[in-house]
Design a protein around this motif. Sequence first.
Motif, PDB file in Angstrom:
ATOM      1  N   UNK A  75      13.033  64.286 121.573  1.00  0.00           N
ATOM      2  CA  UNK A  75      14.244  64.709 120.842  1.00  0.00           C
ATOM      3  C   UNK A  75      13.559  65.825 119.691  1.00  0.00           C
ATOM      4  N   UNK A  76      13.047  65.024 119.120  1.00  0.00           N
ATOM      5  CA  UNK A  76      12.809  65.751 117.412  1.00  0.00           C
ATOM      6  C   UNK A  76      11.896  66.735 117.840  1.00  0.00           C
ATOM      7  N   UNK A  77      10.545  66.930 118.619  1.00  0.00           N
ATOM      8  CA  UNK A  77      10.177  67.599 119.013  1.00  0.00           C
ATOM      9  C   UNK A  77      10.817  69.224 119.556  1.00  0.00           C
ATOM     10  N   UNK A  81      11.450  72.299 117.706  1.00  0.00           N
ATOM     11  CA  UNK A  81      10.039  73.447 118.052  1.00  0.00           C
ATOM     12  C   UNK A  81       9.083  73.173 118.578  1.00  0.00           C
ATOM     13  N   UNK A  82       8.218  71.700 118.482  1.00  0.00           N
ATOM     14  CA  UNK A  82       6.886  72.099 118.737  1.00  0.00           C
ATOM     15  C   UNK A  82       6.011  71.244 119.749  1.00  0.00           C
ATOM     16  N   UNK A  83       5.308  70.941 120.640  1.00  0.00           N
ATOM     17  CA  UNK A  83       4.799  70.036 121.683  1.00  0.00           C
ATOM     18  C   UNK A  83       5.479  68.863 120.819  1.00  0.00           C
ATOM     19  N   UNK A 146       1.395  78.761 124.347  1.00  0.00           N
ATOM     20  CA  UNK A 146       1.915  79.799 123.456  1.00  0.00           C
ATOM     21  C   UNK A 146       3.216  78.757 122.964  1.00  0.00           C
ATOM     22  N   UNK A 147       3.790  79.435 121.389  1.00  0.00           N
ATOM     23  CA  UNK A 147       5.154  78.792 120.514  1.00  0.00           C
ATOM     24  C   UNK A 147       6.004  77.840 121.358  1.00  0.00           C
ATOM     25  N   UNK A 148       6.480  77.134 120.331  1.00  0.00           N
ATOM     26  CA  UNK A 148       8.161  76.350 121.204  1.00  0.00           C
ATOM     27  C   UNK A 148       7.420  75.757 122.006  1.00  0.00           C
ATOM     28  N   UNK A 149       8.566  74.331 122.148  1.00  0.00           N
ATOM     29  CA  UNK A 149       8.521  73.590 122.330  1.00  0.00           C
ATOM     30  C   UNK A 149       8.586  73.671 124.036  1.00  0.00           C
ATOM     31  N   UNK A 150       7.311  72.014 124.089  1.00  0.00           N
ATOM     32  CA  UNK A 150       7.089  71.885 125.708  1.00  0.00           C
ATOM     33  C   UNK A 150       6.129  70.551 125.399  1.00  0.00           C
ATOM     34  N   UNK A 151       6.257  69.756 126.590  1.00  0.00           N
ATOM     35  CA  UNK A 151       5.939  69.090 127.267  1.00  0.00           C
ATOM     36  C   UNK A 151       4.834  68.419 127.323  1.00  0.00           C
ATOM     37  N   UNK A 152       3.962  68.301 126.989  1.00  0.00           N
ATOM     38  CA  UNK A 152       2.577  68.308 128.120  1.00  0.00           C
ATOM     39  C   UNK A 152       1.937  66.865 128.493  1.00  0.00           C
ATOM     40  N   UNK A 153       1.310  67.205 129.992  1.00  0.00           N
ATOM     41  CA  UNK A 153       1.305  65.963 130.312  1.00  0.00           C
ATOM     42  C   UNK A 153       0.295  65.868 130.861  1.00  0.00           C
ATOM     43  N   UNK A 154      -0.766  66.733 130.547  1.00  0.00           N
ATOM     44  CA  UNK A 154      -2.196  67.107 131.079  1.00  0.00           C
ATOM     45  C   UNK A 154      -2.709  66.579 132.414  1.00  0.00           C
TER      46      UNK A 154
END
Length: 158
Positions: A75-77, A81-83, A146-154
């Motif tokens: 929610x915070x990310x 608007x961050x990764x 890219x910029x903005x929120x994204x959930x990185x799972x690798x």
Amino acid sequence: MTVTRRVGGNTVQVEPGSIQESGVFNSVVRHFDPPIDEFLVPPSTQQVQKRDWTGGGVIVDGLATYATWNGILADLAREEDVKLIDFEYRGFKWVERRGGWPSVYTSTHQGVVFETYNHPQLAAQSVIYGEMMTWLAGVLDTNGLSGGFERLIGPPIP
């Protein structure tokens, strides 16, 4: 300090531990034990759960605390608007592939089995954190975020 005996009422005798001074010291020790279940969602009695944590269709044991905490971070990310680097997902994926929670938190050293509790055993750490960070370094090296929120799972968990 170590409590050596209860003197009476709220008074205890303590050993000084590594304090290098000697003599008589007056001290006040407060112990605060809040009713933690009022704050935990879900309460501690419902923390250990069996469910499909990753959406992969496999039911495994897990601790709901991690899902709650990761939801707060997501929610915070999203708000900022961050990764979000989602190690929780990778941990549960490891558990899913290896047959249960002990596969992350149980280690063997010289034939002795022991629980590592808060820290994954080395093989799990290598995949959950190491492979994720190697993957992330490669993505960053190619300017692949890219910029903005994204959930990185690798990368996929082997």
